[in-house]
Design a protein around this motif. Sequence first.
Motif, PDB file in Angstrom:
ATOM      1  N   SER A  40      55.784  51.190  28.028  1.00 38.26           N
ATOM      2  CA  SER A  40      54.979  52.006  27.112  1.00 38.26           C
ATOM      3  C   SER A  40      53.635  52.381  27.732  1.00 38.26           C
ATOM      4  O   SER A  40      52.915  51.515  28.242  1.00 38.26           O
ATOM      5  CB  SER A  40      54.740  51.243  25.806  1.00 38.26           C
ATOM      6  N   TYR A  41      53.307  53.659  27.662  1.00 38.14           N
ATOM      7  CA  TYR A  41      52.045  54.192  28.186  1.00 38.14           C
ATOM      8  C   TYR A  41      51.342  54.964  27.076  1.00 38.14           C
ATOM      9  O   TYR A  41      51.972  55.420  26.121  1.00 38.14           O
ATOM     10  CB  TYR A  41      52.298  55.165  29.344  1.00 38.14           C
ATOM     11  N   THR A  42      50.043  55.138  27.224  1.00 38.13           N
ATOM     12  CA  THR A  42      49.282  55.993  26.317  1.00 38.13           C
ATOM     13  C   THR A  42      48.662  57.139  27.103  1.00 38.13           C
ATOM     14  O   THR A  42      48.406  57.024  28.306  1.00 38.13           O
ATOM     15  CB  THR A  42      48.168  55.215  25.590  1.00 38.13           C
ATOM     16  N   ASP A  44      46.149  59.546  28.788  1.00 38.77           N
ATOM     17  CA  ASP A  44      44.781  59.531  29.326  1.00 38.77           C
ATOM     18  C   ASP A  44      44.164  60.866  28.928  1.00 38.77           C
ATOM     19  O   ASP A  44      44.405  61.893  29.572  1.00 38.77           O
ATOM     20  CB  ASP A  44      44.818  59.383  30.845  1.00 38.77           C
ATOM     21  N   THR A  72      51.790  59.042  23.292  1.00 35.88           N
ATOM     22  CA  THR A  72      52.444  57.932  23.977  1.00 35.88           C
ATOM     23  C   THR A  72      53.610  58.428  24.822  1.00 35.88           C
ATOM     24  O   THR A  72      54.185  59.484  24.566  1.00 35.88           O
ATOM     25  CB  THR A  72      52.980  56.895  22.963  1.00 35.88           C
ATOM     26  N   THR A  74      57.195  56.584  26.505  1.00 34.69           N
ATOM     27  CA  THR A  74      58.058  55.444  26.769  1.00 34.69           C
ATOM     28  C   THR A  74      58.944  55.825  27.940  1.00 34.69           C
ATOM     29  O   THR A  74      59.773  56.735  27.825  1.00 34.69           O
ATOM     30  CB  THR A  74      58.919  55.084  25.552  1.00 34.69           C
ATOM     31  N   LYS A 168      44.132  50.471  35.899  1.00 37.28           N
ATOM     32  CA  LYS A 168      45.376  50.594  35.140  1.00 37.28           C
ATOM     33  C   LYS A 168      46.460  51.312  35.952  1.00 37.28           C
ATOM     34  O   LYS A 168      46.168  52.066  36.883  1.00 37.28           O
ATOM     35  CB  LYS A 168      45.131  51.371  33.853  1.00 37.28           C
ATOM     36  N   GLU A 169      47.714  51.060  35.562  1.00 31.14           N
ATOM     37  CA  GLU A 169      48.812  51.840  36.140  1.00 31.14           C
ATOM     38  C   GLU A 169      48.766  53.244  35.558  1.00 31.14           C
ATOM     39  O   GLU A 169      48.606  53.425  34.346  1.00 31.14           O
ATOM     40  CB  GLU A 169      50.153  51.193  35.824  1.00 31.14           C
ATOM     41  N   ASN A 170      48.879  54.238  36.409  1.00 28.60           N
ATOM     42  CA  ASN A 170      48.846  55.630  35.987  1.00 28.60           C
ATOM     43  C   ASN A 170      50.125  56.336  36.399  1.00 28.60           C
ATOM     44  O   ASN A 170      50.694  56.049  37.458  1.00 28.60           O
ATOM     45  CB  ASN A 170      47.667  56.370  36.638  1.00 28.60           C
ATOM     46  N   PHE A 205      49.256  59.562  31.891  1.00 26.91           N
ATOM     47  CA  PHE A 205      49.480  58.403  31.023  1.00 26.91           C
ATOM     48  C   PHE A 205      49.058  57.126  31.740  1.00 26.91           C
ATOM     49  O   PHE A 205      49.138  57.042  32.964  1.00 26.91           O
ATOM     50  CB  PHE A 205      50.960  58.309  30.633  1.00 26.91           C
ATOM     51  N   GLN A 206      48.636  56.129  30.954  1.00 23.51           N
ATOM     52  CA  GLN A 206      48.167  54.865  31.517  1.00 23.51           C
ATOM     53  C   GLN A 206      48.728  53.686  30.743  1.00 23.51           C
ATOM     54  O   GLN A 206      49.078  53.795  29.571  1.00 23.51           O
ATOM     55  CB  GLN A 206      46.629  54.783  31.456  1.00 23.51           C
ATOM     56  N   LYS A 207      48.777  52.528  31.447  1.00 24.87           N
ATOM     57  CA  LYS A 207      49.045  51.267  30.737  1.00 24.87           C
ATOM     58  C   LYS A 207      48.385  50.115  31.496  1.00 24.87           C
ATOM     59  O   LYS A 207      48.024  50.256  32.658  1.00 24.87           O
ATOM     60  CB  LYS A 207      50.542  51.030  30.583  1.00 24.87           C
TER      61      LYS A 207
END
Length: 207
Positions: A40-42, A44, A72, A74, A168-170, A205-207
């Motif tokens: 799951s990412y949100t 940026d 988000t 996925t 963060k992972e991007n 996206f980032q997580k």
Amino acid sequence: MQKYLIPAAALIALTGGTVLIAQAPAAPGSKDAAKATGGSYTVDPGHTQVVFAWDHMGFTSNMGTIAEPTGTLTLDKANPAASKVSVEFKIANLRTGVPKLDEHLMKADFFDAAKFPTATFVSTSVKPDGATGADITGNLTIKGVTKPVTLDAELYGAGKAPAMAGGKENVGFVATGAIKRSDFGMSYGVPMVGDTIELKIVAAFQK
């Protein structure tokens, strides 16, 4: 100028004639799907935007942007077709660079932003295309009207940001597509002003 040249010459002499130049680190992201761990990412919001373009009377192709969305992603690495994305944009964030045009676009002739303040895209299917591409079909809702839209998406880069940038992972994508604004209740000026709106989405996206 001379007061800078003298110390510089002295520094070169001290290093045996070698000019020392600090090397910046390489970019942490690359077009390598293996660098995305999935899950799951949100969104940026600072690095995600829609660029839209339209024909103006056959004279020019004009452009604008809508930025700073929420949403988000996925990412299912084992089964990419099961991946999902959902994004919401505030119409008030739309900019063309022409203030009077921006004001008009907020009115009922176009987005009617007071009544419909957001636009959303929610994916319904993902069809992988090669190692880094996908056709993403989803429901686009603008001005209270929902229509299916298919976007041609391509991985731009993945990796982990350095600590100074949050660590963060991007993962980032570029997607293209086209819609007809008349489908969404915005027929003002058609056909003198183009009905087809070309889209380029830069999504991070980032997580």
